[in-house]
Each structure stands twice: as C-alpha cells, then as structure tokens.
Design an enzyme around this catalytic site. Structure first.
Site, PDB file in Angstrom:
ATOM      1  N   ASP A  20       0.865  -0.914  -0.293  1.00 37.37           N
ATOM      2  CA  ASP A  20       0.048   0.186   0.212  1.00 37.37           C
ATOM      3  C   ASP A  20       0.465   0.980  -0.077  1.00 37.37           C
ATOM      4  OD1 ASP A  20      -2.669   2.058   0.139  1.00 37.37           O
ATOM      5  OD2 ASP A  20      -1.858   1.276   2.008  1.00 37.37           O
ATOM      6  N   ASP A  42       1.558   5.536  -0.614  1.00 38.57           N
ATOM      7  CA  ASP A  42       0.981   6.213  -0.839  1.00 38.57           C
ATOM      8  C   ASP A  42       2.052   8.029  -0.603  1.00 38.57           C
ATOM      9  OD1 ASP A  42      -2.075   5.173   0.118  1.00 38.57           O
ATOM     10  OD2 ASP A  42      -1.232   5.453   2.245  1.00 38.57           O
TER      11      ASP A  42
END
Length: 154
Positions: free
Chosen positions: A86, A88
C-alpha cells in the site's frame, strides 16, 4: 501480506528506478491493522523521494508498482483489507492537492500513528500545509491508540 521486508525492498527499487531518487528511509514500524481485523500486523515505513514527476504521474507509478507487487484491488468489498503493498503519497512538498484521484496531504495522516511515527523520524519539523502543525505536534494530538512498535531488525 507475504514477505513484507522483501516486498518493501523491491518497492524501493522500483520507486528509485521509475519515480526519482530515494533520499531518506525511516526505520520499520509494525502496527496493528487500522480499520479492520487481520491476523498479521502491518509493516510501515516512510521514504522521502526527490522526483521530477507530477503528483498525478507519481501516483500512477505507485499504483503500477503496487499491482506488480501483487496488490489486488476489490472495490466491491469496500473498506480495508490486507494487501501485499500500500503505497501512499503523504506529502508532495508543501502543496495542497485536491483532485478526483489524489488528495495531498494524505487526508487521514494526522489520525494514524503508524504514519506519524516514521514521519517524525524523517521530518519531525515538516509543517502540514493545511493544519499548520509539525509532524511532532500532529503525533502529540493524534487520537489513534492502536499499538505501533519500532522493529529491531532494520
């Protein structure tokens, strides 16, 4: 999910090759899953990247890297699920970006200890451009009570 450290190392290699130069990497932090129940804790780090890409171009590269690292997105599920990676964008300099596909600073950063702890390690005095507080000040005010611990083997 999977070989977290190996996946992180590969993500950094891809980011360094495609997005720009990684100039700083925080220690690793393990954290309880945020927003849902999962068997494994998460591994979190913050990296600082010097890039010539636009914010949207940077995001496109990160999404491609996530996919290559085995992340599968299931919008029909809704909410949070375990994933291999993930990636970001927490900040993009001191810019505030609000588009249909990207919000920077990350809209939940100030509510997540697992992001603020490594941010405080690499840029404790960085001021959040919308909230006007440093990372250290954000961490002190963070309402998140989930367990986050620095790992020993970095």
């Amino acid at each position: 999910m999977g070989d977290k450290r190996g996946i992180f190392d590969l993500a950094c290699l891809y980011i360094n090759n495609r997005c720009g130069r990684i100039v700083q990497v925080s220690s690793s932090y393990e954290s309880e899953p945020w927003g849902f129940d999962a068997e494994e804790w998460f591994l979190n780090r913050v990296i600082v990247v010097e890039t010539g890409l636009t914010p949207e171009g940077f995001l496109r590269q990160l999404l491609e890297i996530e996919h290559e690292l085995g992340r599968e997105r299931h919008p029909e599920i809704g909410g949070y699920v375990s994933r291999t990676a993930d990636l970001d964008i927490l900040y993009y300099g001191d810019r505030i970006i609000l588009t249909d596909t990207l919000t920077v600073p990350h809209p939940r950063l100030h509510r997540r200890r697992f992001a603020l702890l490594p941010m405080c390690e690499v840029a404790p005095d960085l001021v959040h451009p919308a909230l006007g507080l440093t990372q250290t000040e954000l961490l002190k005010r963070c309402p998140d009570t989930l367990m986050v611990r620095k790992t020993e083997n970095d």
